[in-house]
Design a protein around this motif. Structure first.
Motif, PDB file in Angstrom:
ATOM      1  N   UNK A 133       0.829  -1.207   0.000  1.00 31.75           N
ATOM      2  CA  UNK A 133       0.000   0.000   0.000  1.00 31.75           C
ATOM      3  C   UNK A 133       0.866   1.260   0.000  1.00 31.75           C
ATOM      4  N   UNK A 134       1.959   1.234   0.756  1.00 31.04           N
ATOM      5  CA  UNK A 134       2.851   2.403   0.798  1.00 31.04           C
ATOM      6  C   UNK A 134       3.504   2.632  -0.562  1.00 31.04           C
ATOM      7  N   UNK A 135       3.924   1.559  -1.216  1.00 28.44           N
ATOM      8  CA  UNK A 135       4.520   1.695  -2.545  1.00 28.44           C
ATOM      9  C   UNK A 135       3.508   2.230  -3.553  1.00 28.44           C
ATOM     10  N   UNK A 136       2.306   1.662  -3.549  1.00 27.74           N
ATOM     11  CA  UNK A 136       1.287   2.101  -4.498  1.00 27.74           C
ATOM     12  C   UNK A 136       0.932   3.563  -4.279  1.00 27.74           C
ATOM     13  N   UNK A 137       0.819   3.986  -3.024  1.00 29.10           N
ATOM     14  CA  UNK A 137       0.506   5.384  -2.737  1.00 29.10           C
ATOM     15  C   UNK A 137       1.607   6.309  -3.246  1.00 29.10           C
ATOM     16  N   UNK A 138       2.848   5.872  -3.106  1.00 28.22           N
ATOM     17  CA  UNK A 138       3.962   6.696  -3.589  1.00 28.22           C
ATOM     18  C   UNK A 138       3.926   6.822  -5.108  1.00 28.22           C
TER      19      UNK A 138
END
Length: 394
Positions: A133-138
């Motif tokens: 989720x953190x990667x996708x948000x970035x």
């Protein structure tokens, strides 16, 4: 007698070399991992860190990923724990987005997903979902498809690994990141290296515009992961990469150049020393890229060449190349030998390269010549003795 012994030794060496060139390459990956585990226990990762910023991380990451390919969950988890520890994060900046940068998050997330694919684990799944989720948000918030790995520095290959981990998430768990991957691919297609049509080696951290052209050391890894993101785009990129970067220095065997034809450049920490323009690191990792593309002809040729030039030392318990002087090289090679797609089905084989069939002939001729030259002095001594012998009294 000394000439005869020398000739026998040369013959045996040539025979072993010839077998390594024509026989199916000996994988020996489990024995390589045994050597690497021993080296890691003796501080090899800390030593590698002194040579380049990702040395510690890469040794553990590659050991863990290869363990996943072999189905060894325990060893893969052992490696992951080292990456998630403070020492694994130490070279990276916590202030980046995502935290510690896309290199750290992408490779670590890929390993988490690989372990999760071996066996369901609620706690590991939670960490995998959170990092995905953190990667996708970035990526969703970025104007460029290439996130930073270090402050103000972006390498497209690092983002490729991270996006592959999102595709792995959507294979293992309820899909969430299809739109993110689609946007990323569109951004990549509009920012290819204009000279080669491939992903660039570096990119502007703000706009994603190519900073430096495609290079073998990053392309070899990129081609390994693109297959699991978009197989059709990956095949286009792989065939272009293969046509530009796979070469035969001195016409003796397949290898991978660091720079495309017509581009001169020096070696660095990514490529290692260049010999005739060839990067040993790129050549090693391209073995894995060929395997995931179903290019068995090139994969076998690279494997045979590695068995010849790598001078492996094997025992029933371990196997190491170049005397084990550079464990990071063994780690990349072991990872390449076990390469397979983790997300996409195995692709159909690409058109074969001509070198895959005939490249061994010049090397075998060189080995035969070496044997001939070794035995000529022995034959001359025999002829002299025969002619100098007194006539037989009848």
């Amino acid at each position: 007698m000394l000439r005869r012994i020398a000739a026998v030794v040369v013959t045996l060496i040539a025979l072993v070399a010839g077998v390594r060139l024509v026989a199916a390459p000996d994988s020996g990956v489990r024995r390589q991992l045994a050597f690497l585990r021993s080296a890691l226990d003796d501080g090899a990762a800390e030593e590698a860190q002194k040579s380049f910023p990702e040395g510690y991380f890469f040794l553990y990451a590659l050991y863990g990923l290869t363990s996943v390919d072999l189905g060894d969950e325990q060893e893969a988890r052992w490696a992951l724990a080292r990456l998630e520890a403070p020492a694994g994060r130490a070279p990276f900046s916590p202030g980046l987005t995502p935290a510690y940068g896309v290199f750290y998050q992408g490779w670590t997330n890929w390993l988490r997903g690989g372990i999760l694919a071996l066996r369901p684990d609620p706690e590991l799944r939670e960490r995998f979902e959170a990092s995905s989720a953190a990667l996708a948000a970035a990526f969703d918030a970025s104007p460029t498809p290439y996130l930073t790995a270090f402050p103000d520095q972006a390498w497209p290959v690092d983002s490729t690994v991270a996006v592959a981990s999102l595709r792995l998430h959507d294979r293992l768990l309820p899909p969430r990141y299809g739109a993110t991957v689609t946007r990323w691919l569109a951004g990549v297609r509009s920012r290819l290296d204009p000279a080669t049509g491939l992903l660039p080696h570096t990119a502007d951290p703000v706009t994603g515009a190519p900073g430096s052209g495609a290079r073998g050391s990053s392309q070899s890894i990129t081609q390994r992961f693109l297959t699991d993101i978009d197989p059709a785009f990956a095949r286009e990129q792989y065939l272009r990469f293969r046509s530009l970067f796979v070469t035969r220095p001195l016409r003796l065997g397949p290898a991978v150049r660091e720079y495309p034809p017509g581009v001169a450049g020096a070696g660095d920490v990514d490529s290692g020393p260049l010999m005739l323009g060839v990067s040993l690191s790129a050549t090693t990792v391209t073995l894995g890229a060929a395997r995931v593309q179903g290019d068995e002809g090139l994969a076998r040729a690279l494997g045979n060449y590695g068995e010849l030039l790598g001078v492996p030392v094997s025992t029933p318990w371990s196997k190491r190349y170049a005397g084990g002087l550079l464990p990071i090289g063994d780690a990349f090679l072991a990872w390449s030998k076990t390469a397979r797609p983790w997300v996409s089905p195995p692709p159909s084989p690409p058109p074969s390269l001509e070198l895959a069939r005939w490249w061994r002939a010049p090397l075998l001729a060189v080995l035969a010549l070496a044997v001939l030259l070794a035995w000529i002095p022995v034959a001359r001594v025999g002829v002299r003795r025969a002619t100098a012998a007194p006539p037989h009294a009848g």
